[in-house]
Every structure is written in C-alpha cells, then in structure tokens.
Design an enzyme around this catalytic site. Structure first.
Site, PDB file in Angstrom:
ATOM      1  N   GLY A   1      17.902  54.567  46.582  1.00  0.00           N
ATOM      2  CA  GLY A   1      16.946  53.212  46.194  1.00  0.00           C
ATOM      3  C   GLY A   1      17.509  53.123  44.652  1.00  0.00           C
ATOM      4  O   GLY A   1      17.898  52.952  44.228  1.00  0.00           O
TER       5      GLY A   1
ATOM      6  N   GLY B   1      46.160  34.070  25.131  1.00  0.00           N
ATOM      7  CA  GLY B   1      44.087  34.448  24.602  1.00  0.00           C
ATOM      8  C   GLY B   1      43.738  36.549  24.330  1.00  0.00           C
ATOM      9  O   GLY B   1      43.139  36.598  24.049  1.00  0.00           O
ATOM     10  N   ALA B   2      44.894  36.254  25.541  1.00  0.00           N
ATOM     11  CA  ALA B   2      45.210  37.836  25.630  1.00  0.00           C
ATOM     12  C   ALA B   2      45.276  38.816  25.240  1.00  0.00           C
ATOM     13  O   ALA B   2      44.578  40.209  23.791  1.00  0.00           O
ATOM     14  CB  ALA B   2      45.446  38.809  26.952  1.00  0.00           C
TER      15      ALA B   2
END
Ligand code: HXC
Length: 522
Positions: A175, A412-413
């Site tokens: 929960g 981009g890496a």
C-alpha cells in the site's frame, strides 16, 4: 486504599513490563517469525549495529487506540524498535518494524517514534536506516495511521540530500507504506521473504483479472530486474545486513562531510600501471567486452559495490575505492545491448549521479556508447524525457567528474555521458576511442552514398570509405585537438591518471547560480 508501592516496586514493575516488551508480540509470534526464515526486529538491530552500541529510544511508548480491544498493555514499544548506535564506529539512527506486534502495522504512536528518530538523524547529521516488516496502516487506527505515514513521508523528503537514508525490506511492505522506502536513497530486499506493492494480488485479480503471486508481483527478483525499485536483492537477511554495512562504508555521514577514506600507500607510477587493461578491448569495434573487467582493473582490488546489478544491465553503476577514496562509477556496458542508452539505463544512471552529487562522492564515467536506443517502444515511453534526466543530472553535478572514453562515444550520447561541454573536469580517451556522430559504416553509407553507388565495386568502395572515415573522424584526436579531450592515454596508465586527477580535483568548488531548485525532467 492508599498506594503502598515503593519506588523500587514501581521500578521493578516497569522492568517486568519492559522484559515482556523485549519479546514483542510474545514467544509464539517470534517462533512464527523464525519459521518464516525471518529474524525479529531486535535480532536485526543486533546484527546491524556494533556490539553493545544500541541505545533504545521510546521503549515504554504505548499505542493510544482503545478501539477493537487494542487496550492491552502488553505491547510496550508499540510495534517498532527505534534508537541509535554505531556501525563500524560511525553513528546511525535506526527503526526496526516488529512484525510480532499487530503485524508490524503502523499506529499513531509508532509513527511518532519513527519521526523522533528521523529528527535526531537530521539534526545530528547521521544516516537513517529503516528495517521494514509491516502489514501497513494499523487498520484499527484509521486516519491516525494514515497521518502518521504522511508525517514520515514529509520527513523522508526533508532528509533527502541531507543524510543518507537506506531502507531494508525484510517482510511485507504494501500500500502507501511503500512510499517511504521509495523516497529513501537505497532499497534492499530479501529474496523470498519480502515484497513491495501498491496493491496486492487480490486487488489486482479484481481489477485486471490477472492471477499473480505476491512474489511475482513485488518480490525481490521482480523489483531488482523488472521495475528497478530495489537496488539490492539479497539471498537472506544476514547477507542483506552485511551489504547494508558495506554500502554505508562508501558514504559520508551527511551532505556536509566527505566519505571516509582508507589509508593508501602510493609508491610510484610503475606500481600503479595495470597492463591487464591492454588486452580487454577487442580490435573489432563491433565485438563486445565486459566493462566490469575494466572497472576491476582500475579500482583498488575487490572494492566494487555494484548498485542495481540486475536492472538495465546495459548501464553499470556502483561505488568503489580509488587510492582509498570512495568514488561513484557510471559506465556503459558494451556486453549488454552494446551499451546503448535506453529509458531504464538513463533513469538508473541519473538517480545514481544525483545521489553521488548530493553526498560529495566524485564521479568516474567509463564510456562506450553507440547512442540512444531507437524504436517506437522507447519513443512512446518517453526516451526524450528520460534520457534528459541523465543529461540534467550530469549537468548539475558539482562534484569532481572525470570521463574515460574506452571506445564508442557516438552522437548525443557523447554529450550526455559527462562530456567536457556539460561540466566534466577531466576527459580522457584511450587510443581505441571513436568520437563521432555515428559509427563509421553508417556514416560512410550516408556521406559517400553517390560515390559508392557509382563505383565499379560498391562493397570495396564502401570498405575504403569506412576506412577513410575512421581515420579522419572516428578517432579521439579530433576532439583532443580542440581540448574536448584533455589527454589520450594508454590503457595501462588509466588507474594512475585517475588517481592523480581525482587528487588534483580534491578542492574543487563550483558556485551555481542562486535559485530555489531546478526542474529536472521527471
Ligand atoms: C492491524 C494487522 C495488520 C494491520 C496484520 N495485522 N496486518 N493488524 N492492522 N494492517 C495483524 C493480524 O491481525 C495478526 O494478528 C498479525 O498482524 C499477523 O498477521 P497475519 O495475517 O497472521 O500474518 P501473515 O499471514 O504473515 O500475513 C501478513 C499480511 C496480512 C500479508 C501483512 O496480515 C495482511 O494482509 N494484512 C493486512 C495488510 C493491509 O491491507 N494493510 C493495509 C494496507 S493499506 P494476530 O493477533 O492474529 O497475530 C496501507 C495504507 C498506507 O497500508 C497508507 C499510507 C499513505
């Protein structure tokens, strides 16, 4: 009738109750706990803390709820054992949930005890350890229990980045209760005896008609491989507590301090050369190798503590020691999916980078990355936002940051993986490094398309152009000419160079622009 109890009688009476409280919910429940291969709350504390160092706080606290027959005096301490002590001589604060008392469920007073410990940990700047084993909100206490949880969540958030917070899950955690561990820095779970989920198998069956066991839904294996919720999956409670103690040894007590440094005797450069690295990286750039071998060859022997070992294995993160100093390592793993960056690898890396930056742990990046993973799955699930997390985390990190490019640094890496442009302090490349927009074959096929098509022997022409591109563009030297790479180094001297560079960066200070806080792309 006049109360005739003497001071000594009263003391004895309290002691008697106290003795009973030591047994928590009684011998039968303790036996039941042991039968499930679980230790009791106090046994766990004993395992974790230095012998004789535990001081309990709140032993006489009792729950206030009188509903549903919850008026027994028996449960002194109310379902959670809290206090402070030392681990390897260093202060920690701890709470340990006692499943033998109302299933370790959380009441109003139980939450107050945890909050008291959290306040002390924050005020005194020492780690907070939570040993979790609980049936969740104490049903009989209703909103008082829910309020208690919220008080804890709030303090977890205030403590985040101030002191290390570690959660060991050693039984149920279900929960909303899962959100306290989720806010903490590290979660460890015990295999087969612990589980975490927001809604259990019964609710899942009702809502989605899926049949699933607790273990499948939220066991250690699930969370260490599929969801990444847990950082460590431990074979049993003893291993879990040993791992926790090992983890603490790499961390400072709080954000103002540095992690403890082990003594290290530096002899000379030759003694620090590691020739094993020379043969790990294959000549063929498409052939995989195990980055963990590189890590082992760089760091102080046997000191690598891998985090999130079985999750997003194309990215490796963990702590190690270099010349006795605690460092955080972020590395692409060419042996898994060629080390590509995907959503899970990016979030895994980003969270680790932010932890290290919060707690003054210098970062070492080992880079061999062919780019971001293409595909609808990645795009539709937000590789843009998630990839940006890693980029953002590196950009804002002010701890010493060093990168070693071992092979591919494409597209981009290249920028994202701690490039010079986003604030890295020292960037090294091995002679095998290829820093380029893309791999040589793909690049040659695009830019020499016409020439290749018109050639008498297109495949021969392609080979020739691949070679030409590799020599001209896919090398570390173009970047080194610009100063984007500080030095091209021989593999065997990597350890030595890193030792010197981290030492050089020891007093690094960065003053970022003043603001409330940034807005990392969550
Ligand atoms: C009060 C509880 C309790 C609870 C267990 N007990 N959970 N008492 N409140 N939440 C008591 C049981 O009555 C029993 O008492 C003892 O603890 C041991 O429980 P058992 O069921 O016998 O143990 P076991 O078979 O191992 O099962 C453990 C369990 C199960 C899976 C955790 O007890 C269970 O499902 N409990 C309810 C879980 C739950 O729904 N909690 C609320 C979740 S919502 P006796 O006297 O017989 O030994 C939630 C919201 C948090 O937590 C919100 C935060 C925002």
């Amino acid at each position: 009738m006049k109360n005739t109890l003497t001071h000594q009688d009263k003391f004895n009476e309290l002691q008697r109750k106290n003795e009973e409280a030591l047994l928590g919910g009684g011998q039968n429940r303790i036996d039941a706990q042991h039968k499930k291969n679980k230790l009791t709350a106090r046994e766990r504390i004993e395992l974790l803390l230095d012998e004789g160092s535990f001081e309990e706080i709140g032993r006489f606290v009792m729950h206030r709820c009188k509903d549903f027959g919850l008026d027994k005096e028996y449960y002194l301490g109310d379902g959670v054992v809290t206090g402070y002590g030392t681990v390897n001589g260093r202060a920690i604060y701890v709470f340990s949930q006692d499943f033998t008392v109302f299933g370790g469920s959380l009441s109003e007073t139980y939450a107050e005890k945890i909050c008291k410990i959290m306040d002390l940990a924050m005020k005194n700047g020492a780690p907070l350890i939570g040993l979790n084993d609980s049936g969740g909100a104490r049903i009989q206490e209703g909103v008082l229990s829910l309020a208690g949880y919220a008080d804890i969540f709030y303090k977890n958030t205030l403590a985040s980045g101030l002191i290390p917070q570690i959660s060991a899950i050693m039984g149920p955690c279900a929960g909303g209760a899962v959100y306290s561990p989720a806010i903490t820095d590290f979660i460890m779970m015990v295999e087969n005896t612990s589980y975490m989920f927001v809604t259990g198998p019964k609710v899942v069956k009702t809502v989605t008609n899926e049949e699933v066991t607790s273990e499948e839904l939220g066991g250690a294996s699930t969370h260490s491989t599929k969801s990444g919720v847990t950082h460590f999956s431990c074979a049993n409670e003893v291993v879990c507590i040993q791992t926790l103690k090992n983890l603490l040894s790499y961390l400072p007590q709080n954000c103002e301090e540095e992690a403890p440094r082990l003594p290290y005797q530096f002899k000379n450069k030759n003694a620090e050369l590691r020739t094993t690295i020379n043969t790990i990286i294959p000549e063929n750039p498409n052939q995989p190798y195990d980055m963990k071998e590189i890590i082992e060859a760089i760091i102080d022997e046997g000191t690598f503590l891998e985090i999130h070992k079985n999750f997003a294995e194309n990215m490796i993160v963990g702590f190690a020691r270099l010349a006795g100093r605690s460092i955080g390592i972020v590395a692409n793993q060419p042996a898994v999916l060629a080390g590509v960056l995907d959503i899970n690898a990016s979030t895994k890396g980003a969270r680790f980078v932010r932890f290290c930056d919060s707690f003054n742990i210098p970062l070492l990046v080992l880079e061999d990355v062919p780019g971001f993973l293409p595909g609808t799955d990645q795009e539709w699930n937000g590789i843009i936002t998630n990839g940006a997390k890693l980029l953002y985390a590196f950009c804002e990190a002010t701890v010493p940051r060093i990168t070693v490019i071992t092979r591919k640094a494409y597209g981009g890496a290249y920028d994202v993986m701690n490039s010079k442009h986003i604030g890295a302090d020292m960037n090294y490349a091995l002679p095998t490094a290829e820093i380029a927009v893309m791999g040589a074959k793909g690049a040659a096929e695009i830019i020499f398309k016409k020439e290749i098509e018109e050639a008498e022997n297109p495949s021969e022409k392609l080979q020739e152009k691949v070679q030409e591109y590799t020599t001209k563009f896919a090398t570390p030297y173009r970047a080194a000419h610009r100063g984007y790479i500080d030095e091209v180094i021989m593999p065997e001297e990597t350890r030595y160079k890193l030792m010197r560079a981290f030492e050089m960066l020891e007093n690094k200070v960065v003053n970022l622009p003043k603001k409330k806080h940034g807005n990392i792309p969550l």
